[in-house]
Design an enzyme around this catalytic site. Structure first.
Site, short mmCIF file in Angstrom:
data_model
loop_
_atom_site.label_atom_id
_atom_site.label_comp_id
_atom_site.label_asym_id
_atom_site.label_seq_id
_atom_site.Cartn_x
_atom_site.Cartn_y
_atom_site.Cartn_z
CE LYS A 22 -4.03 -2.04 -0.11
NZ LYS A 22 -3.68 -3.46 -0.19
CG ASN A 23 -0.51 4.54 -2.08
OD1 ASN A 23 -0.23 3.51 -2.67
ND2 ASN A 23 -1.22 5.51 -2.62
#
Length: 390
Positions: free
Chosen positions: A191-192
């Protein structure tokens, strides 16, 4: 054309490899040396940092976004006999959280342009048993939240946002995760913002936030972890049968510093996104549409569409050929009705959701991470061109 892969095997480009810097390493080592690995002060700090970033009054850090979604369902009172409307183009966790709460998922097809749930089709799926809508901000693109919230308010439905892809996402001036009763976020390794495994629940309601924390730690009173601190012994009480869903300090130690770089990393992913768009212009593949006006895309996934009739190669052949170039790719996602469990349990057929079915059978996610160098991006582009030239 040379058969030599664009990258040697010992330089295989891992899809979704995170960018870990010395600050995260030092913070994790500090946790280890402190002896406090479980839920403690760094979890509290990460919660504070994240709710400040998103402008949320209350936050609860948990072990995963799956846990966040499950707890949000339970805290909302969703249960047996209820129905929750969601998208067929999502990871199975979105649907499984509904099932684990005892409710029935009801699917609504996606808009073929945005790949998000189509608000125009939601109302026809609402029944007297419908309790909530679970929109998923696919790839970091915000759903049409104005239309969804209008339906929810008109029909007195709760909204639980699946923001696994949408940490930086904004829609018409409002942060993703701040529209409905709950916003659920992921810090999984691809994920970011990453904590390895991890999730967060945002809410405006203090009582709901407190219940999430109780449910996440066995049903024990919300300040139970303080019994291990130096502020004095605190007895806990079990108020309901909860779960072991709490985040650990050793996870939060990573997230604290990941979050500090979230905006710089967002700019890097946008740079890579724009570079891909320019490089693939004119190829016989589908590429993502631009972000809509007055929205902010998180640029979590860069998905191309590959179909034999258009591209000269079937999607699964393309996947194998790209992997042979030593470039890792992903599939986000086969539509939920493609999976045998859901077919057997609910009788779902992919053909009933034609947009999600087509996208799920054509989609390929390319590497998109601030960890990528300019040369890595050039290799991805060259690999795509090579495979399509064949």
């Amino acid at each position: 054309m040379s058969n030599t892969p664009v990258r040697p095997k010992d330089r295989f480009l891992v899809f979704g490899a995170p960018q870990i810097e010395q600050a995260e390493i030092d913070e994790v080592v500090d946790s280890i040396r402190s002896g406090w690995l479980g839920t403690g002060p760094k979890v509290a700090r990460f919660e504070d940092d994240f709710k400040r970033y998103k402008g949320a009054p209350h936050a609860a850090a948990v072990y995963s976004c799956t846990a966040a979604l499950h707890l949000a369902m339970l805290a909302s009172g969703v249960g047996e006999g209820d129905e929750v409307i969601t998208t067929p183009l999502t990871f199975c966790a979105s649907v499984n959280a509904i099932i684990h709460a005892g409710a029935t998922p009801v699917l609504v097809d996606v808009d073929p342009r945005t790949m998000n749930i189509d608000p125009a089709q939601i109302e026809e799926k609402i029944t007297p048993r419908t309790r909530a809508i679970l929109p998923v901000h696919f790839a970091g693109r915000p759903c049409e939240m104005d239309a969804i919230m209008k339906i929810a308010q008109k029909r007195e439905l709760m909204v639980i946002e699946d923001c696994a892809h949408a940490i930086e996402t904004r829609y018409h001036g409002t942060e993703a995760g701040m529209f409905g009763e709950f916003g659920c976020f992921s810090f999984y390794v691809t994920k970011n913002v990453i904590t390895g495994e991890g999730g967060m629940v945002l809410t405006r309601d203090e009582a709901l936030a407190a219940r999430i924390k109780v449910l996440a730690l066995h049903g024990m009173s919300k300040d139970a972890w303080k019994r291990f601190s130096d502020s004095g012994w605190v007895h806990y009480q079990v108020t309901e049968a909860g779960f072991k869903y709490n985040m650990m300090d050793i996870q939060a130690a990573i997230g604290i510093h990941q979050l500090q770089r979230v905006e710089a990393n967002w700019l890097r992913r946008k740079e890579l996104w724009d570079r891909y768009n320019a490089a693939f212009e004119g190829l016989h593949i589908g590429t993502p549409c631009d972000a809509d006006e007055d929205t902010r895309h998180a640029y979590h996934l860069y998905t191309i569409m590959v179909a034999k009739g258009r591209s000269g190669i079937a999607r699964d052949e393309f996947l194998s050929a790209i992997q042979a170039q030593n470039v890792g790719v992903g599939v986000h996602y086969l539509s939920i009705p493609e999976h045998p469990y859901y077919q057997d349990r609910f009788g779902w057929k992919p053909e009933a959701y034609p947009n999600a079915m087509r996208i799920g059978r054509e989609t390929v996610s390319l590497p998109l991470s601030p960890h990528l160098t300019d040369q890595d991006a050039a290799d991805v582009i060259e690999a795509v061109h090579r495979v399509l030239r064949r």
